[in-house]
Design an enzyme around this catalytic site. Structure first.
Site, short mmCIF file in Angstrom:
data_model
loop_
_atom_site.label_atom_id
_atom_site.label_comp_id
_atom_site.label_asym_id
_atom_site.label_seq_id
_atom_site.Cartn_x
_atom_site.Cartn_y
_atom_site.Cartn_z
N HIS A 1 -0.05 1.24 -18.17
CA HIS A 1 0.79 0.30 -16.78
C HIS A 1 -0.55 -0.76 -17.31
CE1 HIS A 1 0.52 -0.78 -12.41
NE2 HIS A 1 -1.11 -1.61 -13.06
N GLU B 1 -3.14 5.94 -7.45
CA GLU B 1 -4.14 6.12 -8.09
C GLU B 1 -5.11 6.82 -7.95
OE1 GLU B 1 -6.42 1.67 -8.02
OE2 GLU B 1 -4.36 1.18 -8.07
N GLU C 1 0.97 2.20 -5.38
CA GLU C 1 0.26 1.68 -6.76
C GLU C 1 -0.33 3.70 -6.84
OE1 GLU C 1 -2.35 -1.39 -8.26
OE2 GLU C 1 -0.90 -2.13 -9.18
N GLN D 1 1.49 -11.39 -5.61
CA GLN D 1 0.73 -11.44 -6.82
C GLN D 1 1.29 -12.36 -7.29
OE1 GLN D 1 0.63 -7.16 -7.57
NE2 GLN D 1 -0.96 -7.67 -9.26
N ASP E 1 -11.76 -2.39 -7.13
CA ASP E 1 -10.13 -1.85 -8.29
C ASP E 1 -10.35 -1.65 -9.97
OD1 ASP E 1 -8.26 0.22 -8.28
OD2 ASP E 1 -6.45 -1.60 -7.83
N TYR F 1 -2.32 -14.90 -8.41
CA TYR F 1 -2.50 -14.10 -9.26
C TYR F 1 -3.83 -14.65 -10.12
CZ TYR F 1 0.10 -13.42 -13.74
OH TYR F 1 0.68 -13.32 -14.38
N THR G 1 -5.16 -0.56 1.87
CA THR G 1 -5.29 0.74 0.64
C THR G 1 -5.57 1.73 1.47
OG1 THR G 1 -6.33 -0.80 -0.81
CG2 THR G 1 -6.44 1.16 -1.31
N THR H 1 -3.99 1.93 -11.43
CA THR H 1 -2.42 2.32 -11.35
C THR H 1 -2.68 3.59 -12.66
OG1 THR H 1 -1.51 0.48 -10.31
CG2 THR H 1 -0.18 1.95 -11.48
N LYS I 1 -2.70 -7.30 -2.50
CA LYS I 1 -4.56 -6.56 -2.02
C LYS I 1 -4.47 -5.77 -1.13
CE LYS I 1 -3.14 -5.35 -6.78
NZ LYS I 1 -2.32 -4.08 -7.59
N GLU J 1 6.82 -0.84 -12.23
CA GLU J 1 7.06 -0.08 -13.11
C GLU J 1 8.22 0.62 -13.48
OE1 GLU J 1 3.59 1.38 -16.09
OE2 GLU J 1 2.66 1.39 -13.72
N ASP K 1 -3.18 2.14 -3.90
CA ASP K 1 -3.27 0.71 -3.98
C ASP K 1 -1.89 -0.42 -3.59
OD1 ASP K 1 -3.95 -1.97 -4.05
OD2 ASP K 1 -3.97 -1.63 -6.19
N ARG L 1 4.05 -7.39 -4.48
CA ARG L 1 4.07 -8.48 -5.80
C ARG L 1 4.91 -9.42 -5.65
NH1 ARG L 1 1.04 -4.80 -8.56
NH2 ARG L 1 1.97 -2.25 -8.39
MN MN Z 1 -4.50 -0.94 -7.72
#
Ligand code: MN
Length: 434
Positions: free
Chosen positions: A144, A211, A209, A250, A137, A254, A267, A367, A263, A381, A243, A247
């Site tokens: 974004h 995509e 997300e 994450q 990904d 991350y 998906t 995204t 993640k 967002e 995706d 959050r």
């Molecule tokens: Mn993504």
């Protein structure tokens, strides 16, 4: 893509119509100019390759077995009788074009109608179109990346120093990619509230997300990079991709190595792969580079019009809206052409080390967000981390997704002088954590 290529391709002729009447309805997803590939389950429970036409599916194996579909190279005919598209994908553009032309001829108005080769889309379930060996990904929308950077690192430059020099990505988890319609269970994860110790529990900040994904067709052996001018010969076609993202998980996990459990719980992809041939009337030059952007290194300079003009919409349906039969509520509309990196650039960069590619590998775009609020491609967002909730028509608000919410993404391509084509839907309902 050269305009002459379009004119020379009879399968893209805008005046072409089909004997499948539903394919000729203006504004539909699957006119004869589209011919996307998928895998459906027959009434006998067999996985079979099909092509969407109007509201029907052409049973490709049946068409080959009954000799209705002719003129295919033998290895192409053989690969199209398999339960996944991998072998066909691996054969490359010559086979893809031969199959597309033969199927277009079979379905064109004026040819002998073969209604016995058609199955209503509404009567069957779809499978994953290919067995995905590897999934990567990317993070290709600067809008974004800038928005997320502003939220998570408010005191720093929102874009990290490498962002405009290379398409950033992470290696995802192929096993968790599922076809549209498969429910997604809210994941458990390790979270770290701002005011307390880390804990293990259900994700509280579940997000989508928006995509697009591209399937790799012809592969490449280890040690052999795919040059950007060759990328086209290795890209089979695109799907809508969601995706799903945890959050809160994450945020805690991350650094330093990027997304991991945030993640890998699901998906979703749309079931119909729209091919690069069908997309050729919707190619544009670009992507746009701004005056202060660093110059592109040679291996990433586009050699063709690689930007795809695809509009993607996101809708939410809450459990309450569903029970009251309310229409899905559109949350955002974005366009793949807003990305800073194209699929060709992603593939050239990904394989530049000699990383081998296999037929059926999947690359996500990242995204898709544009400059406007309505084009932001995820709730993080859109609601600015929950500060500006989305209002739903059932009177409730969403900062992040709730159990029972269905997220539906749909996409289409429109261009003057071309017949509109659609990608169909990518949807899933959120199930409560176990
Ligand atoms: Mn993504």
């Amino acid at each position: 893509m050269s305009a002459s290529g379009e004119i020379n391709d009879p399968t893209l002729d805008p005046s072409l119509q089909s004997w499948v009447e539903s394919a000729n309805e203006v504004g539909g997803n699957f006119p004869i100019q589209n011919l996307p590939w998928g895998v459906f389950i027959t009434s006998d429970g067999e996985d079979r390759i099909g092509v969407a036409i109007g509201d029907m599916i052409l049973d490709v194996k049946q068409a080959i077995d009954t000799l209705a579909l002719q003129g295919l190279p033998p290895e192409t005919a053989c690969s199209l009788c398999a339960p996944t598209l991998n072998a066909f994908m691996g054969q490359g553009p010559r086979s893809w074009r031969a199959a597309r032309r033969s199927i277009s001829s079979l379905l064109a108005r004026g040819a002998d109608p073969h209604p016995q080769l058609l199955i209503p889309q509404s009567s069957v379930s779809m499978r994953m179109p290919a067995q995905i060996g590897d999934y990567t990904d990317f993070y290709a929308s600067r809008h974004h990346a800038s928005n997320v950077g502003r939220m998570f690192r408010p005191d720093a430059d929102p874009l990290l120093p490498n962002y405009l020099n290379l398409p950033v990505g992470y290696h995802g988890r192929a096993s968790s990619v599922v076809v549209s319609g498969t429910p997604i269970r809210r994941p458990m994860g390790q979270l770290k509230p701002d005011d307390g110790p880390s804990q293990h529990g259900p994700c509280r900040l579940l997000d989508y997300e928006m995509e697009m994904g591209v399937f790799i067709g012809q592969g490449s052996p280890m040690g052999h990079p795919i040059a950007i001018q060759e990328a086209d010969n290795h890209l089979f076609g695109i799907v809508i991709l969601n995706d799903w993202s945890a959050r809160d998980v994450q945020k805690w996990e991350y650094q330093p190595l990027g997304p991991f459990n945030a993640k890998n719980f699901g998906t979703s992809i749309s079931p119909w792969i729209v091919t690069m041939e069908a997309l050729s009337p919707f190619r544009r030059s670009g992507p746009e580079r701004l005056p202060d952007d660093p110059p592109l290194l040679d291996y990433l300079v586009p050699t063709k019009d690689d930007v795809l003009d695809v509009t993607v919409d996101v809708y939410i349906v809450s459990e309450q809206m569903r029970s009251q039969q309310m229409a899905p509520h559109r949350v955002s509309r974005g366009n793949l052409s807003d990305l800073t990196w194209t699929f060709s650039q992603m593939l050239a960069h990904h394989s530049s080390t000699g990383c081998p590619m296999q037929p059926g590998d999947l690359m996500g775009s990242g995204t898709i967000s544009g400059t406007e609020k309505e084009s932001r491609g995820c709730l993080l967002e859109m609601t600015w981390r929950g500060q500006e909730p989305v209002e739903l028509p059932d009177g409730t608000q969403r900062k992040f997704l709730q159990d029972g919410d269905e997220v539906i993404m749909s996409a289409f391509c429109e261009s003057e002088g071309a017949v509109r084509i659609g990608l169909g839907d990518c949807s899933a309902v959120i199930q409560p954590a176990l």
